[in-house]
Design a protein around this motif. Structure first.
Motif, PDB file in Angstrom:
ATOM      1  N   UNK A 184     -28.132  -3.789  20.868  1.00 58.65           N
ATOM      2  CA  UNK A 184     -27.011  -3.763  21.789  1.00 58.65           C
ATOM      3  C   UNK A 184     -27.304  -2.770  22.917  1.00 58.65           C
ATOM      4  N   UNK A 185     -26.806  -3.109  24.085  1.00 59.65           N
ATOM      5  CA  UNK A 185     -27.026  -2.285  25.271  1.00 59.65           C
ATOM      6  C   UNK A 185     -25.698  -1.793  25.843  1.00 59.65           C
ATOM      7  N   UNK A 186     -25.762  -0.660  26.528  1.00 58.26           N
ATOM      8  CA  UNK A 186     -24.587  -0.116  27.205  1.00 58.26           C
ATOM      9  C   UNK A 186     -24.537  -0.654  28.631  1.00 58.26           C
ATOM     10  N   UNK A 187     -23.433  -0.388  29.303  1.00 56.77           N
ATOM     11  CA  UNK A 187     -23.297  -0.778  30.707  1.00 56.77           C
ATOM     12  C   UNK A 187     -24.434  -0.186  31.521  1.00 56.77           C
ATOM     13  N   UNK A 188     -24.696   1.077  31.340  1.00 59.21           N
ATOM     14  CA  UNK A 188     -25.738   1.769  32.102  1.00 59.21           C
ATOM     15  C   UNK A 188     -27.109   1.133  31.861  1.00 59.21           C
ATOM     16  N   UNK A 189     -27.419   0.816  30.620  1.00 57.41           N
ATOM     17  CA  UNK A 189     -28.712   0.205  30.298  1.00 57.41           C
ATOM     18  C   UNK A 189     -28.843  -1.185  30.922  1.00 57.41           C
ATOM     19  N   UNK A 190     -27.786  -1.969  30.819  1.00 55.60           N
ATOM     20  CA  UNK A 190     -27.822  -3.321  31.387  1.00 55.60           C
ATOM     21  C   UNK A 190     -27.929  -3.257  32.911  1.00 55.60           C
ATOM     22  N   UNK A 191     -27.189  -2.346  33.506  1.00 52.51           N
ATOM     23  CA  UNK A 191     -27.247  -2.197  34.954  1.00 52.51           C
ATOM     24  C   UNK A 191     -28.677  -1.879  35.401  1.00 52.51           C
ATOM     25  N   UNK A 192     -29.331  -0.991  34.697  1.00 50.01           N
ATOM     26  CA  UNK A 192     -30.718  -0.638  35.033  1.00 50.01           C
ATOM     27  C   UNK A 192     -31.653  -1.826  34.830  1.00 50.01           C
ATOM     28  N   UNK A 193     -31.482  -2.551  33.742  1.00 49.80           N
ATOM     29  CA  UNK A 193     -32.339  -3.706  33.449  1.00 49.80           C
ATOM     30  C   UNK A 193     -32.234  -4.776  34.528  1.00 49.80           C
ATOM     31  N   UNK A 194     -31.016  -4.992  35.041  1.00 52.22           N
ATOM     32  CA  UNK A 194     -30.764  -6.087  35.973  1.00 52.22           C
ATOM     33  C   UNK A 194     -30.684  -5.624  37.429  1.00 52.22           C
ATOM     34  N   UNK A 195     -31.000  -4.348  37.668  1.00 53.46           N
ATOM     35  CA  UNK A 195     -30.936  -3.790  39.015  1.00 53.46           C
ATOM     36  C   UNK A 195     -29.562  -4.038  39.643  1.00 53.46           C
ATOM     37  N   UNK A 196     -28.538  -3.634  38.898  1.00 55.74           N
ATOM     38  CA  UNK A 196     -27.157  -3.728  39.341  1.00 55.74           C
ATOM     39  C   UNK A 196     -26.541  -2.342  39.201  1.00 55.74           C
ATOM     40  N   UNK A 197     -25.396  -2.152  39.812  1.00 56.52           N
ATOM     41  CA  UNK A 197     -24.686  -0.895  39.603  1.00 56.52           C
ATOM     42  C   UNK A 197     -23.812  -1.013  38.359  1.00 56.52           C
ATOM     43  N   UNK A 198     -23.473   0.119  37.779  1.00 59.14           N
ATOM     44  CA  UNK A 198     -22.550   0.126  36.635  1.00 59.14           C
ATOM     45  C   UNK A 198     -21.241  -0.542  37.037  1.00 59.14           C
ATOM     46  N   UNK A 199     -20.794  -0.218  38.249  1.00 53.65           N
ATOM     47  CA  UNK A 199     -19.532  -0.776  38.749  1.00 53.65           C
ATOM     48  C   UNK A 199     -19.582  -2.309  38.779  1.00 53.65           C
ATOM     49  N   UNK A 255     -17.270  -1.394  21.387  1.00 54.73           N
ATOM     50  CA  UNK A 255     -17.399  -0.492  20.241  1.00 54.73           C
ATOM     51  C   UNK A 255     -16.031   0.113  19.897  1.00 54.73           C
ATOM     52  N   UNK A 256     -16.006   1.036  18.963  1.00 52.72           N
ATOM     53  CA  UNK A 256     -14.766   1.663  18.520  1.00 52.72           C
ATOM     54  C   UNK A 256     -14.047   2.449  19.602  1.00 52.72           C
ATOM     55  N   UNK A 257     -14.754   2.803  20.661  1.00 50.05           N
ATOM     56  CA  UNK A 257     -14.154   3.534  21.777  1.00 50.05           C
ATOM     57  C   UNK A 257     -13.852   2.608  22.952  1.00 50.05           C
ATOM     58  N   UNK A 258     -13.917   1.301  22.720  1.00 53.91           N
ATOM     59  CA  UNK A 258     -13.654   0.263  23.719  1.00 53.91           C
ATOM     60  C   UNK A 258     -14.725   0.198  24.822  1.00 53.91           C
TER      61      UNK A 258
END
Length: 136
Positions: free
Chosen positions: A1-16, A33-36
């Motif tokens: 599983x990946x976080x927003x930050x990791x996916x953004x970096x992988x796809x050359x996108x911003x977190x936003x 996850x448990x923290x939404x």
């Protein structure tokens, strides 16, 4: 599983942008996850990659939602999805041709300036902002 930050970096996108696309419902079955916090599996990453490419072709968010909905409906929508992708193929091909024209123009200017710097060309004939040939 990946976080927003990791996916953004992988796809050359911003977190936003990643968050925006998920908030728009463009990533089906997104886990949290448990923290939404958003969690992305390979399928989620592939949905985002699809969205990224379609957006870069100029497809509106609502049309992408329609396409994703059709994908989720299954095989009965293959013809509709084919037509959507066929149209986007034509758009992408036209964008590619436009990009080739822009590249040729810039390459000509780079060559001109190189010639000026090497004293093999005169700057006066290259000062115009209007290209000698129409761009499009």
């Amino acid at each position: 599983m990946y976080t927003v930050k990791e996916v953004a970096a992988m796809l050359d996108m911003t977190d936003h942008t990643v968050r925006y696309y998920t908030d728009q419902g463009l990533v089906p079955n997104l886990r949290r996850d448990g923290h939404n916090n958003r969690l992305f599996d390979e399928a989620s990453v592939n949905w985002l990659l699809c969205v990224k490419h379609l957006r870069h072709c100029g497809m509106p968010i609502d049309d992408i939602k329609t396409y994703i909905g059709l994908c989720q409906e299954g095989d009965s929508t293959v013809k509709e999805r084919y037509e959507i992708m066929r149209r986007q193929h034509a758009v992408a091909r036209a964008q590619l041709e436009e990009a080739k024209l822009r590249l040729a123009y810039i390459e000509e200017k780079v060559g001109n300036y190189l010639g000026i710097m090497n004293d093999t060309e005169d700057d006066i004939k290259h000062r115009t902002l209007i290209p000698s040939e129409p761009l499009y």
